[in-house]
Scaffold this active site. Structure first.
Site, PDB file in Angstrom:
ATOM      1  N   GLY A  13       0.882  -1.177  -0.103  1.00  0.00           N
ATOM      2  CA  GLY A  13       0.050   0.078  -0.012  1.00  0.00           C
ATOM      3  C   GLY A  13       0.879   1.137  -0.001  1.00  0.00           C
ATOM      4  NE  ARG A  23      13.844  17.065  -1.815  1.00  0.00           N
ATOM      5  CZ  ARG A  23      14.390  17.451  -0.649  1.00  0.00           C
ATOM      6  NH1 ARG A  23      14.138  16.730   0.530  1.00  0.00           N
ATOM      7  NH2 ARG A  23      14.941  18.471  -0.432  1.00  0.00           N
ATOM      8  CB  THR A 128       2.353   0.854   6.181  1.00  0.00           C
ATOM      9  OG1 THR A 128       1.219   0.691   6.351  1.00  0.00           O
ATOM     10  CG2 THR A 128       3.142   0.472   7.585  1.00  0.00           C
ATOM     11  CG  ASP A 130      -2.048  -0.405   7.505  1.00  0.00           C
ATOM     12  OD1 ASP A 130      -3.017   0.479   7.159  1.00  0.00           O
ATOM     13  OD2 ASP A 130      -1.768  -1.330   6.862  1.00  0.00           O
ATOM     14  NE  ARG A 157     -19.389  14.207  16.062  1.00  0.00           N
ATOM     15  CZ  ARG A 157     -19.536  13.268  16.945  1.00  0.00           C
ATOM     16  NH1 ARG A 157     -20.708  12.851  17.364  1.00  0.00           N
ATOM     17  NH2 ARG A 157     -18.511  12.783  17.598  1.00  0.00           N
ATOM     18  N   GLY A 173      -6.256  -0.076   8.245  1.00  0.00           N
ATOM     19  CA  GLY A 173      -5.327  -0.346   9.321  1.00  0.00           C
ATOM     20  C   GLY A 173      -4.908  -1.686   9.092  1.00  0.00           C
ATOM     21  NE  ARG A 174      -0.732  -5.459   7.529  1.00  0.00           N
ATOM     22  CZ  ARG A 174      -0.085  -6.349   7.866  1.00  0.00           C
ATOM     23  NH1 ARG A 174      -0.241  -7.555   7.277  1.00  0.00           N
ATOM     24  NH2 ARG A 174       0.686  -6.303   8.850  1.00  0.00           N
ATOM     25  CD  GLU A 190     -20.334  10.487  20.269  1.00  0.00           C
ATOM     26  OE1 GLU A 190     -19.839  10.201  19.045  1.00  0.00           O
ATOM     27  OE2 GLU A 190     -20.603  12.032  20.317  1.00  0.00           O
ATOM     28  CG  HIS A 259      -8.200   2.433  -1.619  1.00  0.00           C
ATOM     29  ND1 HIS A 259      -9.102   1.497  -1.490  1.00  0.00           N
ATOM     30  CD2 HIS A 259      -7.110   1.796  -1.665  1.00  0.00           C
ATOM     31  CE1 HIS A 259      -8.521   0.325  -1.269  1.00  0.00           C
ATOM     32  NE2 HIS A 259      -7.384   0.433  -1.462  1.00  0.00           N
TER      33      HIS A 259
HETATM   34  O1  F6P Z   1      -1.428  -1.662   4.185  1.00  0.00           O
HETATM   35  C1  F6P Z   1      -2.123  -0.389   3.661  1.00  0.00           C
HETATM   36  C2  F6P Z   1      -3.606  -0.692   3.575  1.00  0.00           C
HETATM   37  O2  F6P Z   1      -4.189   0.601   2.981  1.00  0.00           O
HETATM   38  C3  F6P Z   1      -4.397  -1.349   4.447  1.00  0.00           C
HETATM   39  O3  F6P Z   1      -4.838  -0.206   5.436  1.00  0.00           O
HETATM   40  C4  F6P Z   1      -5.345  -2.043   3.738  1.00  0.00           C
HETATM   41  O4  F6P Z   1      -5.995  -2.787   4.557  1.00  0.00           O
HETATM   42  C5  F6P Z   1      -5.025  -2.200   2.402  1.00  0.00           C
HETATM   43  O5  F6P Z   1      -3.637  -1.449   2.483  1.00  0.00           O
HETATM   44  C6  F6P Z   1      -5.564  -2.410   1.075  1.00  0.00           C
HETATM   45  O6  F6P Z   1      -5.015  -2.867   0.223  1.00  0.00           O
HETATM   46  P1  F6P Z   1      -5.532  -2.742  -1.348  1.00  0.00           P
HETATM   47  O7  F6P Z   1      -4.998  -1.317  -1.744  1.00  0.00           O
HETATM   48  O8  F6P Z   1      -4.508  -3.412  -2.044  1.00  0.00           O
HETATM   49  O9  F6P Z   1      -6.844  -2.878  -1.380  1.00  0.00           O
END
Ligand code: F6P
Length: 333
Positions: A13, A23, A128, A130, A157, A173-174, A190, A259
């Protein structure tokens, strides 16, 4: 003695700040008279020997741009023995002394596997959104992702307030809850549900319902935002919203940020972190260090051996958990 050549690639990702890191790697390498190439499309570029030479021209101005100049991809087949061998042969043919990989857990695990059969040096950089890599307080892209998510939740909100509705917001967050916990706290949501804290989602349903009911008892008709980490609820937030709507008789709306959290201009924190990690990675490689991941812990640049970095779980911040769950959420119900 011939100048050294290093190679870099971005894998998995993409994360805002990867360009800043490329860079920094280029500038540091250039200052040490080290040539730098960049493989394209993650490990796929390494397997196809598809690369560009990095220079002043193509690294200029990229610090402010999200995504990655080198493109990224997932390459699940990389760990197969024949592919690792192919990668090692391609690196050898190009006379690469060190391969630097910017990526998450899967990408750095691939690098660790490659090291087992390639004599060159390997250095990993945690990149990442995550934030789930052991060996660095923060990973490249995490702070930008939280900002993006918080901005989106602030907007939700407004409409949640107008309709006095309950929103269930799914964040990335995987399998880790760093983004969920941080953006719940920063958006005064909340409730935050993270995989580290919710082991049995169905058992959690009762507690979510109890929480909603208590908040409504205290505050009356009001908006509520519950942040949920992806992969936590079977069927995702859409299923959970339907279940909650049925069980409590209140309209619950799902929202998956998806995404969007991976894009955008990197915040200054990520640009600085990425620059430090990129520079440090090259310095470590130039000094002969090998098979490690660079990181920053308590404002000190550190290294962790790759095996440890990819096999250990980084814990959530217990102070934040206590604040969100035992103080703020309790007060709200
Ligand atoms: O590891 C980064 C991440 O965005 C995770 O948060 C998510 O689970 C995963 O990649 C999504 O992957 P893809 O872009 O392959 O769907």
């Amino acid at each position: 003695m011939a100048n050294k050549t290093f190679a870099v690639l971005t894998s998995g990702g993409d994360a805002p700040g990867m360009n800043a890191c490329i860079r920094a790697i280029y500038l540091t390498a250039a200052s040490l008279n080290i040539h730098l190439i960049g493989f394209l499309h993650g490990y796929n570029g390494l397997l196809k020997s598809d690369y560009i030479r990095l220079n002043n021209h193509n690294t200029k101005g990229i610090i402010a741009i999200g995504g990655t100049l080198l493109k990224s991809a997932r390459c699940v087949e990389f760990n197969q023995p024949e592919n690792l061998l192919k990668a090692a042969n391609n690196l050898q043919a190009l006379n690469i002394d060190c391969l630097i990989v910017i990526g998450g857990n899967g990408s750095l695990s691939g690098l660790y596997e490659l090291k087992k059969i390639w004599f060159g040096q390997v250095i990993g950089i945690p990149g990442t959104i995550d934030n789930d890599l052991f060996g660095s307080d923060y990973t490249i892209g995490y702070q930008t992702a939280i900002d993006t998510a918080v901005d989106a939740i602030d907007k939700l909100r407004d409409t949640a307030e107008a309709f006095e509705r309950i929103f269930l917001v799914e964040v990335m967050g995987r399998n880790a809850g760093f983004i969920a916990l941080s953006c719940a706290l920063a958006s005064a949501s909340e409730q935050a549900l993270t995989p580290e804290l919710v082991t049995d989602p169905h058992a959690e349903l009762e507690s979510i319902i109890a929480h909603v009911e208590t908040v409504r008892q205290i505050e009356g008709q009001c908006s509520m935002i519950i942040v949920i980490a992806e992969n936590l609820w079977p069927g995702g937030v859409t299923d959970l919203a339907t279940t909650l709507t049925e069980q409590i008789g209140l309209e619950c709306r799902p929202c998956t940020l998806g995404h969007i959290q991976r894009g955008g201009r990197p915040v200054a924190f990520d640009r600085i972190l990425a620059s430090k990690l990129g520079c440090f990675a090259v310095q470590q490689a130039a000094a002969g260090e090998d098979n490690l991941m660079v990181g920053e812990i308590n404002q000190i640049m550190v290294t962790t051996d790759l095996a440890t970095a990819v096999s250990h779980q980084k814990p959530l911040d217990t102070f934040m958990i206590n604040m969100q769950q035992n103080i703020f959420e309790v007060y709200h119900g």
